[in-house]
Design an enzyme around this catalytic site. Sequence first.
Site, mmCIF file in Angstrom:
data_model
loop_
_atom_site.group_PDB
_atom_site.id
_atom_site.type_symbol
_atom_site.label_atom_id
_atom_site.label_comp_id
_atom_site.label_asym_id
_atom_site.label_seq_id
_atom_site.Cartn_x
_atom_site.Cartn_y
_atom_site.Cartn_z
ATOM 1 N N ASN A 183 -4.789 5.924 -1.869
ATOM 2 C CA ASN A 183 -4.356 6.203 -0.493
ATOM 3 C C ASN A 183 -3.826 7.617 -0.312
ATOM 4 O O ASN A 183 -3.874 8.176 0.785
ATOM 5 C CB ASN A 183 -3.325 5.168 -0.048
ATOM 6 C CG ASN A 183 -4.003 3.855 0.303
ATOM 7 O OD1 ASN A 183 -5.166 3.846 0.706
ATOM 8 N ND2 ASN A 183 -3.300 2.761 0.137
ATOM 9 N N SER A 235 0.832 -1.209 0.000
ATOM 10 C CA SER A 235 0.000 0.000 0.000
ATOM 11 C C SER A 235 0.857 1.246 0.000
ATOM 12 O O SER A 235 0.369 2.325 -0.317
ATOM 13 C CB SER A 235 -0.841 0.059 1.280
ATOM 14 O OG SER A 235 -1.573 -1.094 1.462
ATOM 15 N N GLU A 250 -5.268 -0.960 -8.432
ATOM 16 C CA GLU A 250 -4.324 0.054 -8.942
ATOM 17 C C GLU A 250 -3.101 -0.697 -9.460
ATOM 18 O O GLU A 250 -2.490 -1.469 -8.712
ATOM 19 C CB GLU A 250 -3.873 0.989 -7.817
ATOM 20 C CG GLU A 250 -4.888 2.028 -7.424
ATOM 21 C CD GLU A 250 -4.342 2.934 -6.313
ATOM 22 O OE1 GLU A 250 -4.589 4.136 -6.373
ATOM 23 O OE2 GLU A 250 -3.686 2.438 -5.378
HETATM 24 P P1 NAD Z 1 -1.785 -9.054 7.475
HETATM 25 O O1 NAD Z 1 -1.028 -8.642 8.671
HETATM 26 O O2 NAD Z 1 -3.237 -9.411 7.619
HETATM 27 O O3 NAD Z 1 -1.065 -10.326 6.776
HETATM 28 C C1 NAD Z 1 0.302 -10.384 6.504
HETATM 29 C C2 NAD Z 1 0.701 -11.850 6.345
HETATM 30 O O4 NAD Z 1 2.068 -11.922 5.929
HETATM 31 C C3 NAD Z 1 0.580 -12.660 7.644
HETATM 32 O O5 NAD Z 1 -0.195 -13.829 7.399
HETATM 33 C C4 NAD Z 1 2.040 -13.031 7.955
HETATM 34 O O6 NAD Z 1 2.161 -14.307 8.609
HETATM 35 C C5 NAD Z 1 2.631 -13.054 6.549
HETATM 36 N N1 NAD Z 1 4.082 -12.969 6.543
HETATM 37 C C6 NAD Z 1 4.901 -12.235 7.346
HETATM 38 N N2 NAD Z 1 6.181 -12.458 7.027
HETATM 39 C C7 NAD Z 1 6.187 -13.351 5.990
HETATM 40 C C8 NAD Z 1 7.198 -13.968 5.234
HETATM 41 N N3 NAD Z 1 8.490 -13.732 5.487
HETATM 42 N N4 NAD Z 1 6.849 -14.839 4.253
HETATM 43 C C9 NAD Z 1 5.543 -15.105 4.006
HETATM 44 N N5 NAD Z 1 4.514 -14.537 4.705
HETATM 45 C C10 NAD Z 1 4.847 -13.676 5.679
HETATM 46 O O7 NAD Z 1 -1.571 -7.890 6.408
HETATM 47 P P2 NAD Z 1 -2.550 -7.451 5.195
HETATM 48 O O8 NAD Z 1 -3.497 -6.428 5.687
HETATM 49 O O9 NAD Z 1 -3.049 -8.669 4.500
HETATM 50 O O10 NAD Z 1 -1.499 -6.674 4.274
HETATM 51 C C11 NAD Z 1 -0.658 -7.374 3.384
HETATM 52 C C12 NAD Z 1 -0.178 -6.402 2.323
HETATM 53 O O11 NAD Z 1 -1.310 -5.854 1.618
HETATM 54 C C13 NAD Z 1 0.575 -5.199 2.882
HETATM 55 O O12 NAD Z 1 1.584 -4.861 1.976
HETATM 56 C C14 NAD Z 1 -0.487 -4.102 2.936
HETATM 57 O O13 NAD Z 1 0.058 -2.819 2.838
HETATM 58 C C15 NAD Z 1 -1.275 -4.432 1.693
HETATM 59 N N6 NAD Z 1 -2.659 -3.950 1.655
HETATM 60 C C16 NAD Z 1 -3.445 -4.028 2.769
HETATM 61 C C17 NAD Z 1 -4.773 -3.579 2.687
HETATM 62 C C18 NAD Z 1 -5.687 -3.678 3.866
HETATM 63 O O14 NAD Z 1 -6.778 -3.074 3.838
HETATM 64 N N7 NAD Z 1 -5.347 -4.426 4.897
HETATM 65 C C19 NAD Z 1 -5.271 -3.060 1.475
HETATM 66 C C20 NAD Z 1 -4.429 -3.034 0.345
HETATM 67 C C21 NAD Z 1 -3.120 -3.474 0.449
#
Ligand code: NAD
Length: 279
Positions: free
Chosen positions: A186, A115, A148
């Site tokens: 964002n 993000s 995006e």
């Molecule tokens: P989250 O915390 O729910 O999930 C992250 C996952 O990554 C966890 O399951 C964790 O165990 C895993 N992880 C950590 N280290 C790892 C590794 N070395 N190898 C493999 N897996 C690993 O986070 P999220 O909200 O799903 O966000 C994930 C990405 O998506 C981020 O980059 C975030 O910026 C982006 N994003 C989030 C949203 C949102 O609304 N939450 C929206 C768009 C984009």
Amino acid sequence: MSLTTVGVVGAGTMGNGIAQVCASAGLTVKLLDVSREMLDKALASIEKNLGRRALEPAHKLAVLARIELSTDYGCLQDAGMVIEAATEQLALKQEVLQRVAQYVSPQCVIATNTSSLSITQLAAKLPLPERFIGVHFFNPVPVMQLIEVVRGLRTNDQAYAQVVALAERLNKVTITSTNRPGFVVNRILVPMINEAVLVYQEGIASAEDIDSAMVLGCNQPLGPLALADLIGLDTVLAILKSLYDGFNDSKYRPAPLLKELVAAGDLGRKTGRGFHAYD
Ligand code: NAD
């Protein structure tokens, strides 16, 4: 060659949604996480989400059967595209992406769902930066229409075209952004959420009233504080920090209360408490 297998790295909020929509579109999905527990939770959550839709049981089972869970990067070797959706931390993502690059073929597109991090910076440590691109899904992935597509400085046209083709296959709509902090959505949305936190922190109105104000007064489907809880307060804070650092502009300074809540581990829906409480 048409895409048949997609790797999704990180099985949290976004990763499980991305896995669900890809499997629903007929793709084989390799869902990878460091945590077995997160993988099991992800599959349970996908099953629950599919259960809410009017799907034939056999169709639902076929979608689930296309998702393979793994903690081993070797599972990515057949993937035509890998979408990284791991925790939003630069060093962690750089390490994850380098490991992905070791296992996939040179034709594989490596995409990130970040993000807030720079696509150009993440690409710089990869052997083939031209095959790297931002593919920014929105939460909840099965519901939100937009992706995006973010081109880094060296992203090539083939990688771009492959990501746009995937989005079409998922029935999503794409917009294209240059690699700048916050991309498009964002950059506009998160300063608005931050302002809502400042209004709350100053005691101007309750969290419920701030949300009602924006739902009823601006036709937003969800108030800004409830939306922050849905996104995850840690993610909101990470995006603000990247806007603040990326533009060197104090207008993006994070509200102190947002930092406090993140420090306390109250990250919104995923931990049961943020600006609102959840069961
Ligand atoms: P989250 O915390 O729910 O999930 C992250 C996952 O990554 C966890 O399951 C964790 O165990 C895993 N992880 C950590 N280290 C790892 C590794 N070395 N190898 C493999 N897996 C690993 O986070 P999220 O909200 O799903 O966000 C994930 C990405 O998506 C981020 O980059 C975030 O910026 C982006 N994003 C989030 C949203 C949102 O609304 N939450 C929206 C768009 C984009």
